[in-house]
Design an enzyme around this catalytic site. Sequence first.
Site, PDB file in Angstrom:
ATOM      1  N   LYS A  80      64.997  -0.754-169.103  1.00  0.00           N
ATOM      2  CA  LYS A  80      64.076  -1.298-168.097  1.00  0.00           C
ATOM      3  C   LYS A  80      63.083  -2.229-168.783  1.00  0.00           C
ATOM      4  CE  LYS A  80      61.043   0.171-164.267  1.00  0.00           C
ATOM      5  NZ  LYS A  80      60.383   1.322-163.608  1.00  0.00           N
ATOM      6  N   SER A 155      60.559   1.295-158.630  1.00  0.00           N
ATOM      7  CA  SER A 155      60.582  -0.010-159.257  1.00  0.00           C
ATOM      8  C   SER A 155      61.791  -0.244-160.150  1.00  0.00           C
ATOM      9  CB  SER A 155      59.318  -0.177-160.101  1.00  0.00           C
ATOM     10  OG  SER A 155      59.320   0.749-161.174  1.00  0.00           O
ATOM     11  N   SER A 179      59.897   5.977-159.435  1.00  0.00           N
ATOM     12  CA  SER A 179      60.641   4.763-159.813  1.00  0.00           C
ATOM     13  C   SER A 179      61.949   4.999-160.540  1.00  0.00           C
ATOM     14  CB  SER A 179      59.754   3.857-160.669  1.00  0.00           C
ATOM     15  OG  SER A 179      58.756   3.284-159.866  1.00  0.00           O
TER      16      SER A 179
END
Lengths: 512, 506, 98
Positions: A80, A155, A179
């Site tokens: 990420k 996210s 997330s």
Amino acid sequence: MTELIRLTAAELSSRLQAGTVSAVEATQAHLDQIVAVDTDLHAFLHVAADAALATAARIDARRAAGEKLGPLAGVPIAIKDVLTTLDMPTTAGSKILEGWVPPYDATVVARLRAADLIPLGKTNMDEFAMGSSTEHSAYGVTRNPWDRDRIPGGSGGGSAAAVASFQAPLALGSDTGGSIRQPAAVTGSVGVKPTYGAVSRYGAIALASSLDQVGPVSRTVFDAALLHDVIGGHDPLDSTSLTDAWPSMAAAATAGLADGALKGVRVGVIKELSGSGFQAGVTQRFTETLALLTAAGAEITEVSAPNFEYAVAAYYLILPAEASSNLARFDSVRFGIRVDPAEGSLTSEHVMAATREAGFGPEVKRRIILGTYALSTGYYDAYYGSAQKVRTLIQRDFAAAFEKVDILVSPSAPTTAFKFGEKLEDPMAMYRSDITTIPANLAGVPGMSIPIGLAPEDGLPVGLQIMAPARADARLYTYGAAIEQLLEATWGHTMLDQAPALALATTAKGAI
Amino acid sequence: MAKPELMDYDKALELFEPVLGFEVHVELNTKTKMFCGCANEFGSGANTNTCPTCLGLPGGLPQVNHKAIESSIRLGLALGCEIAEHSRFARKNYFYPDTAKNFQTSQYDDPICHDGSLTIELESGRLVTVEIERAHMEDDAGKLTHMGGSTGRIQGADYSLVDYNRGGVPLVEIVTQMIEGAEHDAPEIGRTYVAGIREIAKALGVSNARMEEGNVRCDANVSLRPRGSKVLGTRTETKNVNSLRSVERAVRYEIQRQAAVLAAGGTITQETRHWHEDTGITSAGRPKSDADDYRYFPEPDLVPMAPSREWVEELRRTLPEPPAARRKRLQADWGFANLEFQDVVNSDLMDAVEATVAAGASAQSARKWWTGEVARLANAAGVAADSLVQPAQLAALIALVDAGTLTDRLARQVLEGVIAGEGTPAEVVASRGLAVVSDDGALIAAIDEALSKQPDVLAKIRDGKLQAAGAVIGAVMKAMRGQADAARVRELVLERAGTAESGTVE
Amino acid sequence: MSAITAEQVAHLANLARIDLSPEEITNLTIDLGQIVDSVAKVQEVATADVPATSHPMPLTNVFREDVVVPSLSVEQALSGAPARAGDKFRVPAILDEE
Ligand SMILES: [Mg+2]
Ligand SMILES: [Zn+2]
């Protein structure tokens, strides 16, 4: 070649160890899949093809030389973009960091490298992890592999989509209010938010320091456990890192595969996280799963967590408050872009304000202003202070519940993946979609999402959230693996076997 | 900027009562910074001591320096403070380019030390107890250099440069309660209080305590209230007054300035003010406004501290003798007159003299050398006297003088050699050939030589005109290139006058 | 109870150093009003007898030994700087303070 990408990390690892597949082959297969599908899905913000192949070649050479390598050596992984990486740009999905190459690796990234995993690239995310849909990335949305018109969650939509679309067997995510778990739920993958402090935050670009936790994203519970074992454990660079001697999560997951693993397990269903407000198909799959659990010998009881009702409100005070301070460092002095004001004098103050105006997206500005408000003189006690008290009450609810049960369960998200734009105009509607995942972050307890089927009305994945007491992460892996095995036995296949064929390149090879 | 009106100091005191407050920042001399492992050192190359944490890079996280906590507690204990059972860090949010994170990691509602006091003695002998509200920990900012413009100051600069080496260096900020009743002594109280803090920090070894390097920095709060009024006046905060003399001058200046404003019917603006060392005035800075909303909240990246009572007591046992008591004891031990002792204290040479005495020198010789020749050389070189020469070396030099091996004049040359790194005093004496000529035979030969040129001298001496010996002594000293003991030469000349009469030659 | 005003939003934007446009201020005033109304419900249960929790895991006394570790190289430190002069970060002129 293509079938390589459909292997779990554990299966791929066995073949790498057996020498029937090389790390270069495995890496190339995933890079090919990225080329094939990611122009469309946009899970990655950066692909480090050359570096990945070079790393893979080195690992193959070491293995050939007889070196003893770790269990995930040679397995590709997506990272990420919230995690700093020495050799890849790190933007956290924000324009303000466009092109920034950090001079250091996050602790978890350093641990991946030390364990000889192969970083494929950086995945898309809502800007600074603020969002539940990845629509707030400054670099464009990521599409859900199950339905290209829908969000992949957020996210960490990029990490979840990458794993769900077989571009990587593993990914790293970060979870501040869901997330990791919510994207896992809406993409049919597995995601784990460890106990707060179980995984280092050093090098994770902070959203809300007291809520953030880095964790694994995968297609199976066992794979998540393998990755957790690599990234977890004490890090002196993170002062909130726990010094516990953690058990092997992989061993814990394996324990869940034994016959009768669910017998006598006390499972609590959180009253406040079910019923009204949940999509019918979500509730249906959740109820069916509970029935399966009962059949497997688990004891289901309903528990009440009365203060969860206040969790979203507390979260949307604590998070913006901490974020407003954490994001103050983006000031055009030491890193990131610098934007001169269109008018007025070119002073440091004006340049900072112009840079932040141009570099931050609307959701980031909204939360910074909200957080600035919550911390202001005269409002602190009413907002930030009160939110911290709610945090205490939510911890007490968890403590009371875990006196009665071993694990708590709920749907991972109230709905399946929604359509792009559906909640963009109404921030509170977007915020409420985190209602199921937020309590775990406020209390610091670990949570996992595993797929439990498709909602009949839209054919989209539904996730089950499992929560355990703080430090009992192993329990998630044991029961998560057990439930996963139970479901797959019922279905006769894995969840992602049902995923629609993706892009031309994949189907052309006839892989699925 | 027009020079503001000042009221005569005595007049100001007649009309107003000054109320003071001080915030003194003490930079700790830990090996590393407050929240990261970068070196805490002064004078290294720009931005060489930086890391993701102290540069405020995305993802950087703080880790508390244990030694900094220890030093803060010891400083607090030496100031008679309570040590908090529970303490934590807080973020103070404000944007400034020298503050890497755009918040300072400081302490707000749970400072590590609170409720102490420091009793200071003024020159008049008046004792003043300054109550200390709190002593809290925080990190220092980086260093800005303002470029371009005409003044080199922030005002009118074209751009500025930032070096973050100092960013993250541990500070203890010591905040006093309001000081009332200072009266005419207000400026001296300021100076003496800051000197006292500095002396304690130095004695504890927790800070280098060099004001010229910014290790101790003072913000002075001054307000005036009309005689007879109970209501506090509006205060100003004069920032970064960085020498003891400046503290005194700045307080005096603010009293005179505020008195003039108030007497003219004006009002004082609550603001920060800047001290100008060169012109001796303060100037208005930023007004305190609601823009100063620091939005303090507990630092979520750090966990609370709970210093155990055992640890605190263990640290209490490490405290040195309080500097004031030590001063009294040393003055008595050394038998110095007040002025002599003040000279040593003011020159910051108490430790040096003590160490020199410990190495065997007499107190008076040690004082004379440190405050005399060493101070002169240090002054010329622009360095601290105690950085020039080791006390043991100086004691060895003094011993050579005491033994008659060196005259004062020769000793000064030897000192220069020692400072130049030529070796110990004994080595310099040997290498430079500077020892006093103590061979009487050589001296007598030189005396005879001189007498042969001034034959009437002996007769004059015998006539009782002893001062006539001076001409011969001068000639001998010149011939010996100064390496003779003039007193011995004189003795020998007088002896010669006697023996010439007896007609015997040895 | 919140009733956020545009002036307040402008003030907050100034504190947060973001140069908001007038439209953004208008929109944020509306958004913020709604959000604040909604999150204000925390006050319903945040009674005086409930202690605040600032950290999810109750740790204390986490310290680092005072041992120097290598810093970044100057080049690494400055690698991301939008502007530099020599080994220092270069920033535009700084307002006020004098
Ligand atoms: Mg301060
Ligand atoms: Zn550092």
